[in-house]
Design a protein around this motif. Structure first.
Motif, mmCIF file in Angstrom:
data_model
loop_
_atom_site.group_PDB
_atom_site.id
_atom_site.type_symbol
_atom_site.label_atom_id
_atom_site.label_comp_id
_atom_site.label_asym_id
_atom_site.label_seq_id
_atom_site.Cartn_x
_atom_site.Cartn_y
_atom_site.Cartn_z
ATOM 1 N N ASN A 67 -1.919 -4.866 -14.550
ATOM 2 C CA ASN A 67 -0.821 -3.905 -14.483
ATOM 3 C C ASN A 67 -0.668 -3.535 -13.019
ATOM 4 O O ASN A 67 -1.419 -2.718 -12.496
ATOM 5 N N ASP A 68 0.297 -4.170 -12.363
ATOM 6 C CA ASP A 68 0.395 -3.967 -10.919
ATOM 7 C C ASP A 68 1.840 -3.992 -10.450
ATOM 8 O O ASP A 68 2.758 -4.320 -11.201
ATOM 9 N N LYS A 69 1.997 -3.599 -9.188
ATOM 10 C CA LYS A 69 3.286 -3.649 -8.521
ATOM 11 C C LYS A 69 3.068 -4.366 -7.200
ATOM 12 O O LYS A 69 2.202 -3.988 -6.413
ATOM 13 N N GLN A 70 3.846 -5.405 -6.987
ATOM 14 C CA GLN A 70 3.738 -6.184 -5.769
ATOM 15 C C GLN A 70 5.065 -6.163 -5.032
ATOM 16 O O GLN A 70 6.122 -6.014 -5.653
ATOM 17 N N ALA A 71 4.988 -6.302 -3.720
ATOM 18 C CA ALA A 71 6.193 -6.335 -2.892
ATOM 19 C C ALA A 71 6.238 -7.655 -2.135
ATOM 20 O O ALA A 71 5.210 -8.166 -1.699
ATOM 21 N N PHE A 72 7.442 -8.193 -2.010
ATOM 22 C CA PHE A 72 7.657 -9.435 -1.277
ATOM 23 C C PHE A 72 8.781 -9.201 -0.284
ATOM 24 O O PHE A 72 9.800 -8.627 -0.639
ATOM 25 N N THR A 73 8.651 -9.527 0.877
ATOM 26 C CA THR A 73 7.515 -10.085 1.541
ATOM 27 C C THR A 73 6.392 -9.051 1.549
ATOM 28 O O THR A 73 6.640 -7.860 1.516
ATOM 29 N N SER A 74 5.162 -9.527 1.604
ATOM 30 C CA SER A 74 4.046 -8.584 1.585
ATOM 31 C C SER A 74 3.885 -7.881 2.924
ATOM 32 O O SER A 74 3.239 -6.845 2.998
ATOM 33 N N GLY A 75 4.494 -8.415 3.972
ATOM 34 C CA GLY A 75 4.384 -7.802 5.291
ATOM 35 C C GLY A 75 3.286 -8.457 6.111
ATOM 36 O O GLY A 75 2.516 -9.274 5.628
ATOM 37 N N TYR A 83 10.522 -6.310 -5.406
ATOM 38 C CA TYR A 83 9.372 -5.768 -6.121
ATOM 39 C C TYR A 83 9.179 -6.503 -7.441
ATOM 40 O O TYR A 83 10.150 -6.864 -8.113
ATOM 41 N N LEU A 84 7.929 -6.714 -7.799
ATOM 42 C CA LEU A 84 7.532 -7.299 -9.074
ATOM 43 C C LEU A 84 6.562 -6.331 -9.738
ATOM 44 O O LEU A 84 5.556 -5.953 -9.130
ATOM 45 N N GLN A 91 6.012 3.662 0.630
ATOM 46 C CA GLN A 91 5.014 3.509 -0.436
ATOM 47 C C GLN A 91 5.712 3.592 -1.784
ATOM 48 O O GLN A 91 6.551 4.466 -1.985
ATOM 49 N N ASN A 92 5.338 2.711 -2.691
ATOM 50 C CA ASN A 92 5.976 2.695 -3.990
ATOM 51 C C ASN A 92 4.982 2.223 -5.044
ATOM 52 O O ASN A 92 4.255 1.256 -4.823
ATOM 53 N N ARG A 93 4.943 2.926 -6.171
ATOM 54 C CA ARG A 93 4.126 2.501 -7.302
ATOM 55 C C ARG A 93 4.828 2.883 -8.591
ATOM 56 O O ARG A 93 5.831 3.609 -8.568
ATOM 57 N N ALA A 94 4.315 2.410 -9.702
ATOM 58 C CA ALA A 94 4.961 2.653 -10.987
ATOM 59 C C ALA A 94 3.942 3.125 -12.011
ATOM 60 O O ALA A 94 2.745 2.872 -11.882
ATOM 61 N N GLY A 95 4.446 3.814 -13.041
ATOM 62 C CA GLY A 95 3.641 4.200 -14.194
ATOM 63 C C GLY A 95 4.095 3.380 -15.390
ATOM 64 O O GLY A 95 5.289 3.264 -15.648
ATOM 65 N N GLU A 124 -1.317 0.326 -8.371
ATOM 66 C CA GLU A 124 -1.653 0.609 -6.981
ATOM 67 C C GLU A 124 -0.342 0.706 -6.204
ATOM 68 O O GLU A 124 0.694 0.220 -6.645
ATOM 69 N N TYR A 125 -0.399 1.314 -5.030
ATOM 70 C CA TYR A 125 0.791 1.397 -4.176
ATOM 71 C C TYR A 125 1.079 0.042 -3.537
ATOM 72 O O TYR A 125 0.168 -0.626 -3.044
ATOM 73 N N ALA A 126 2.329 -0.345 -3.559
ATOM 74 C CA ALA A 126 2.818 -1.422 -2.707
ATOM 75 C C ALA A 126 3.401 -0.704 -1.492
ATOM 76 O O ALA A 126 4.124 0.275 -1.646
ATOM 77 N N PHE A 127 3.058 -1.148 -0.283
ATOM 78 C CA PHE A 127 3.546 -0.408 0.882
ATOM 79 C C PHE A 127 3.894 -1.332 2.032
ATOM 80 O O PHE A 127 3.420 -2.466 2.111
#
Length: 184
Positions: A22-30, A45-46, A138-142, A154-157
């Protein structure tokens, strides 16, 4: 990746060790540990979720409260694993909340069928215009499975920056042969 075919999607991600499904990912990751990203670049975001419980999950709700550094007017839905209903709510703080409701999703428990226990959603969104250098997004989801408390990702940032890649040029002679090295 944009391959030009509406019915085909190519997904390239780094290999990682064990992870929370259960996660949140960002692309590009930086770039680097600070996840540097240039200003005015959109972010994809995924959000992935998996039923690790002991019974079928009949309803899944994903709440994603966007930070003020993201521009809701540029939000664009992409791919998803199951049909959902989307509500975009404006909060008192001025931030926006994306509420994805997957009704009758019937996610089996991971212990029964791992492939039938997972789901995901993807979207893109742009930064607010011309964010100051050093700004952190910073971004995360419930993720709510039926009536259980949320599983928080976890936070994607990202950190806004410029010129964060050092280009080093050097020429050295080894014996009689010059060696030109460029490291980026």
């Amino acid at each position: 990746l944009d391959d030009g075919n509406f019915f085909t999607d190519i997904d390239c991600r780094p290999n990682v060790d064990s992870y929370d499904p259960n996660d949140k990912q960002a692309f590009t990751s930086g770039w680097s540990d600070e996840h540097f990203l240039e200003p005015n670049i959109d972010i994809e975001y995924l959000i992935r979720f998996q039923n690790e419980g002991t019974d079928t999950a009949f309803r899944v709700v994903v709440l994603d409260t966007l930070p003020q550094e993201l521009d809701i007017t540029t939000f664009h839905e992409m791919s998803y694993s199951f049909p959902y209903q989307l509500e975009i709510n404006t909060l008192v703080s001025g931030r926006h909340e994306l509420r994805y409701t997957f009704t009758d999703i019937n996610l089996l428990p991971k212990s029964v069928d791992e492939a039938a226990s997972t789901g995901f959603l993807r979207y893109t969104i742009n930064q607010q215009a011309d964010l100051p250098i050093g700004t952190t997004i910073q971004n995360r989801a419930g993720i709510y499975f039926d009536f259980n408390p949320p599983v928080m990702t976890e936070y994607a940032f990202h950190t806004i920056g410029i010129n964060f890649i050092d280009v080093i040029n050097t020429v050295q002679t080894i014996g009689n042969q010059p060696l030109d090295i460029q490291i980026m």
